[in-house]
Design a protein around this motif. Structure first.
Motif, PDB file in Angstrom:
ATOM      1  N   THR A 220       0.857  -1.182   0.000  1.00  0.00           N
ATOM      2  CA  THR A 220       0.000   0.000   0.000  1.00  0.00           C
ATOM      3  C   THR A 220       0.889   1.227   0.000  1.00  0.00           C
ATOM      4  O   THR A 220       1.816   1.336   0.798  1.00  0.00           O
TER       5      THR A 220
ATOM      6  N   MET B 223      -3.048   4.190  -1.979  1.00  0.00           N
ATOM      7  CA  MET B 223      -3.095   3.357  -3.172  1.00  0.00           C
ATOM      8  C   MET B 223      -2.838   1.904  -2.768  1.00  0.00           C
ATOM      9  O   MET B 223      -1.754   1.569  -2.281  1.00  0.00           O
TER      10      MET B 223
ATOM     11  N   CYS C 236      -7.697   3.105  -5.206  1.00  0.00           N
ATOM     12  CA  CYS C 236      -7.047   4.342  -4.806  1.00  0.00           C
ATOM     13  C   CYS C 236      -8.071   5.223  -4.094  1.00  0.00           C
ATOM     14  O   CYS C 236      -9.211   5.362  -4.556  1.00  0.00           O
TER      15      CYS C 236
ATOM     16  N   PHE D 135      -3.452   5.071 -13.129  1.00  0.00           N
ATOM     17  CA  PHE D 135      -3.001   4.328 -11.959  1.00  0.00           C
ATOM     18  C   PHE D 135      -1.491   4.095 -12.033  1.00  0.00           C
ATOM     19  O   PHE D 135      -0.769   4.255 -11.039  1.00  0.00           O
TER      20      PHE D 135
ATOM     21  N   ARG E 243       1.230   5.582  -9.459  1.00  0.00           N
ATOM     22  CA  ARG E 243       2.037   4.616  -8.704  1.00  0.00           C
ATOM     23  C   ARG E 243       3.530   4.923  -8.846  1.00  0.00           C
ATOM     24  O   ARG E 243       4.271   4.912  -7.853  1.00  0.00           O
TER      25      ARG E 243
END
Length: 233
Positions: free
Chosen positions: A135, A143, A150, A164, A168
């Motif tokens: 996480t 996230m 998210c 995403f 990330r």
């Protein structure tokens, strides 16, 4: 079970050609020559990826893209007969993950499809083969990699696979500036991808809109002009 690819293109020769190449790669193809025919499939079926022509009669590809994004997060590749930046940016802004300009090499499209599916499967729990319990957090942003979720201040953020992936990468590299070129290398690793900085710019802008962030006074994604983007550590 093979991946399902939705194709919507009113030019039968092109749609049929794409079907042949994708079928040769063992994909299951859902092919439609009009948006109206495709709507039922979009509303009742969840393919693994969609290829949408922009210039469709009656209902255009942009509208189909919006309808998909209202319910689904699977990758979308837009086809355009015009090499115009506005078409590309519009498609990306509406939630498309990639675009390709006609005429195109069929093998290039196949490479794009495979690249998008690799990322979708990697981050989508329904397709993921390897459980990831990590996480990532930052100032109210959470996230969850294993479930592809998210949250911002405990409210869910609906992100496309590309959005995403960008978020990330920035979270995993907090405090470091990541250039647009490096983002491309990390996200699209196939030789056919056209490295246009405008693509990343549009995805970043879309992320900011979803996060209620601003370019002038960003709380999360900062633009370092001439260098790239970062999230402060």
């Amino acid at each position: 079970m093979s991946d399902k690819i939705l194709i919507v293109d009113d030019e039968a020769e092109i749609a049929d050609l794409i079907e042949v190449y994708l079928s040769n790669e063992n994909f299951t193809v859902l092919k439609y020559y009009s948006a109206k025919e495709a709507l039922e499939c979009i509303n009742t079926t969840e393919p693994d990826l969609a290829i949408l022509d922009i210039m469709l009669p009656e209902i255009d590809g942009f509208t189909l893209c919006q309808k998909i994004r209202s319910k689904h997060t699977y990758p979308i590749i837009m086809l355009t007969a015009k090499d115009e930046e506005t078409d590309k940016i519009t498609g990306l802004t509406l939630g498309a993950d990639d675009y390709i300009t006609k005429p195109f090499r069929p093998l290039e499209l196949v490479a794009r499809v495979k690249s998008q599916l690799r990322r979708y499967k990697k981050y989508n729990p329904a397709h993921s083969e390897k459980e990831d319990t990590n996480t990532l957090t930052h100032s109210g942003l959470v996230m969850k990699l294993s479930t592809h979720e998210c949250f911002l201040n405990e409210k869910p953020l609906t992100l496309t696979p590309t959005e995403f992936s960008i978020l990330r990468i920035l979270l995993e590299n907090k405090g470091r500036v990541i250039s647009a070129e490096e983002l491309f290398h990390k996200i699209w690793q196939d030789e056919y991808y056209s490295k246009s900085n405008n693509t990343i710019t549009v995805h970043i802008r879309h992320l900011r809109e979803k996060m209620n962030d601003t370019l002038s006074r960003p709380r999360y994604i900062k633009t370092i002009w001439g260098v790239g983007y970062k999230i402060d550590g």
